[in-house]
Design a protein around this motif. Structure first.
Motif, PDB file in Angstrom:
ATOM      1  N   SER A 298       2.637  -1.267   1.954  1.00 28.31           N
ATOM      2  CA  SER A 298       3.049  -0.081   1.203  1.00 28.31           C
ATOM      3  C   SER A 298       3.280  -0.398  -0.263  1.00 28.31           C
ATOM      4  O   SER A 298       2.808   0.318  -1.153  1.00 28.31           O
ATOM      5  CB  SER A 298       4.325   0.499   1.831  1.00 28.31           C
ATOM      6  N   PHE A 299       3.991  -1.483  -0.546  1.00 29.51           N
ATOM      7  CA  PHE A 299       4.269  -1.858  -1.929  1.00 29.51           C
ATOM      8  C   PHE A 299       2.993  -2.244  -2.669  1.00 29.51           C
ATOM      9  O   PHE A 299       2.821  -1.924  -3.856  1.00 29.51           O
ATOM     10  CB  PHE A 299       5.267  -3.015  -1.968  1.00 29.51           C
ATOM     11  N   ALA A 300       2.096  -2.963  -2.002  1.00 31.50           N
ATOM     12  CA  ALA A 300       0.842  -3.369  -2.643  1.00 31.50           C
ATOM     13  C   ALA A 300       0.001  -2.151  -2.999  1.00 31.50           C
ATOM     14  O   ALA A 300      -0.645  -2.105  -4.056  1.00 31.50           O
ATOM     15  CB  ALA A 300       0.060  -4.307  -1.723  1.00 31.50           C
ATOM     16  N   ILE A 301       0.005  -1.131  -2.130  1.00 29.09           N
ATOM     17  CA  ILE A 301      -0.725   0.108  -2.422  1.00 29.09           C
ATOM     18  C   ILE A 301      -0.137   0.780  -3.661  1.00 29.09           C
ATOM     19  O   ILE A 301      -0.869   1.271  -4.532  1.00 29.09           O
ATOM     20  CB  ILE A 301      -0.675   1.050  -1.208  1.00 29.09           C
ATOM     21  N   THR A 302       1.200   0.790  -3.768  1.00 32.35           N
ATOM     22  CA  THR A 302       1.852   1.387  -4.936  1.00 32.35           C
ATOM     23  C   THR A 302       1.499   0.629  -6.207  1.00 32.35           C
ATOM     24  O   THR A 302       1.190   1.225  -7.241  1.00 32.35           O
ATOM     25  CB  THR A 302       3.379   1.402  -4.745  1.00 32.35           C
ATOM     26  N   VAL A 303       1.529  -0.706  -6.137  1.00 33.65           N
ATOM     27  CA  VAL A 303       1.178  -1.514  -7.307  1.00 33.65           C
ATOM     28  C   VAL A 303      -0.278  -1.309  -7.695  1.00 33.65           C
ATOM     29  O   VAL A 303      -0.604  -1.156  -8.879  1.00 33.65           O
ATOM     30  CB  VAL A 303       1.452  -3.012  -7.030  1.00 33.65           C
ATOM     31  N   MET A 364       4.833  -7.511  -7.659  1.00 33.93           N
ATOM     32  CA  MET A 364       5.408  -7.414  -6.321  1.00 33.93           C
ATOM     33  C   MET A 364       6.895  -7.773  -6.342  1.00 33.93           C
ATOM     34  O   MET A 364       7.683  -7.215  -5.568  1.00 33.93           O
ATOM     35  CB  MET A 364       4.667  -8.334  -5.355  1.00 33.93           C
ATOM     36  N   ALA A 365       7.292  -8.662  -7.226  1.00 29.08           N
ATOM     37  CA  ALA A 365       8.703  -9.052  -7.320  1.00 29.08           C
ATOM     38  C   ALA A 365       9.565  -7.889  -7.798  1.00 29.08           C
ATOM     39  O   ALA A 365      10.754  -7.804  -7.478  1.00 29.08           O
ATOM     40  CB  ALA A 365       8.859 -10.247  -8.258  1.00 29.08           C
TER      41      ALA A 365
END
Length: 467
Positions: A298-303, A364-365
């Motif tokens: 989910s976070f990688a998609i947002t980034v 990501m951090a």
């Protein structure tokens, strides 16, 4: 001065006047910049939202990540309905027929209102069951249900904001929708901070903050469209002096308008339905990998969306230019706009892909302090970076095809690639390579799709579409 020049250059299309190569590029860039800024600000909004939730813990992040693909599905259905009507408006404006453009706008308000209510009832109705359908556990089901149910209530506001924004953009007004979308992002961040941290509502607070931001923005967008916009305002003193019953009768949906909207929007809606379903299946493939993988995905998609949002901004400009160009009967100029838009999109997103590859760990951090999530997300982003040039081709070509009203064949192409390439490979690779396998399948799919979209673009078949 810049806005006046942009308006003059758009008038060149309707008047059939010659444009130099430099003027065409300048028009594409000036129409793209406001949309790019709005898209980036929207992404930053989701970025900050996800970061706020991410700092609550992996469980809360996984709850939102689980239903995220279903949110996209409903958002796609809203967008397809809006474009079914706004592309008609672009064609009428290109032909200098503002009366019919306003008539289509009136009818779209009724049709989109009914459609959004049906979507809202569906979303709220399935919200208690959705987390379990997607393979989520009981530990995240409650938060996922709350988040999705609140989103369901916001669908009518999202539909109004989408319709008004697409109408203004297809008329050539990129500035107002972009400014309001940026405002919405600021409001969303402020409301989310207040509800999540001050009131301590967690995931529910994130959903409520977004709902209120959508409501305020939708009201302002609709007000500007209906009362203040040049050429499309239907409530102002200078409008044609129809009798009241005649004016209100124009809001009644007409067969031709609805049929054309269905012809444009139905393939897009069907594409979003199956593409959204494919995203849901993709989520189901990721879910067994655990909460860390769900959150990292989910976070990688947002980034990654920071990388491809400029492509969507250029695609929106291309939709406007192609729509008005075809309405004006300027086929050669329309093709030139199309080719230049794709070249610009590929250049910009290639550069963004390089930045994403280099700064993936740092990005990501920001999203999460959990080292395992950062590591998995970084690996996924660096795989995806290689696909960004062809992803740009897919995005901008799709905007071109929408402006031409050519939505059926591109929808079939997208669906074939998504289901035949991405999901097939992801289902095979996920058990063997984990999240890295899922994102490798995604990168292969986007590269393949970009190639076949470019083939259709240069074939010229999209430009001969008749509505």
């Amino acid at each position: 001065m810049a806005n006046s020049e942009k308006t003059d250059l758009l008038a060149y299309i309707r008047e059939g006047r010659e444009m130099t190569q430099a003027e065409r590029l300048r028009l594409i860039v000036r129409l793209s910049i406001p949309s790019i800024l709005a898209q980036i600000s929207s992404t930053i909004m989701f970025f900050i939202d996800a970061s706020m939730v991410g700092h609550l813990g992996a469980q809360q992040s996984a709850a939102i990540g689980l239903v995220e693909s279903t949110l996209w599905l409903f958002g796609g259905l809203v967008s397809a309905t809006s474009m079914g009507f706004s592309v008609q408006v672009a064609h009428y404006i290109g032909a200098n027929d503002f009366d019919n453009a306003r008539n289509v706008l009136r009818q779209s308000l009724i049709c989109c209102g009914i459609w959004s209510m049906l979507l809202m009832l569906t979303a709220v109705g399935i919200s208690p069951f959705l987390p379990y359908w997607l393979g989520g556990g009981a530990d995240i089901a409650h938060d996922a249900t709350l988040y999705f149910a609140v989103f369901g209530v916001s669908v009518p506001f999202f539909q109004l904001e989408s319709l008004a924004g697409s109408m203004l953009k297809c008329s050539g007004n990129m500035k107002i929708p972009s400014m309001l979308n940026i405002m919405m992002c600021v409001l969303d961040v402020c409301f989310n901070f207040m509800f999540i941290f001050i009131f301590g509502l967690g995931v529910l607070g994130a959903a409520l903050g977004s709902l209120i931001a959508f409501l305020i923005t939708a009201c302002m967008m609709v007000w500007f469209l209906l009362w203040r916009s040049n050429g499309l305002a239907i409530f102002h003193k200078n409008e044609n002096e129809e009798k009241p019953h005649q004016k209100w009768n124009m809001f009644s949906p007409k067969k031709k308008t609805v049929q054309t909207a269905f012809k444009i929007g139905a393939p897009m809606g069907f594409q979003h339905l199956l593409m959204g379903s494919a995203q849901i299946v993709s989520t189901m493939i990721v879910a067994p990998l655990g909460n860390i993988a769900i959150a990292a995905n989910s976070f990688a998609i947002t980034v990654e969306s920071l990388c491809y949002m400029p492509g969507y901004g250029i695609a929106e400009a291309a939709t406007t230019l192609v729509g008005q160009g075809i309405g004006a009967g300027q086929r050669l100029l329309t093709r030139s706009f199309a080719y230049m838009s794709v070249g610009l999109g590929i250049s910009v997103m290639t550069f963004m892909g390089i930045l994403m590859y280099v700064f993936a760990p740092e990005l990501m951090a920001i999203m999460s302090p959990v080292e395992a999530i950062i590591a998995e997300g970084t690996q996924a982003l660096r795989i995806e970076a290689w696909a960004e040039p062809m992803f740009a081709a897919t995005i901008v070509c799709n905007g071109i095809f929408i402006g031409a009203g050519d939505t059926l064949v591109p929808a079939i192409m997208s669906l074939s690639s998504m289901w035949g390439v991405r999901l097939t490979l992801a289902a095979w690779m996920a058990p063997r390579y984990g999240l890295r396998g899922v994102w490798t399948a995604m990168a292969i799919d986007l590269t393949f799709r970009g190639i076949i979209f470019l083939i259709r673009l240069f074939s010229g078949k999209w430009a001969n579409k008749k509505l």
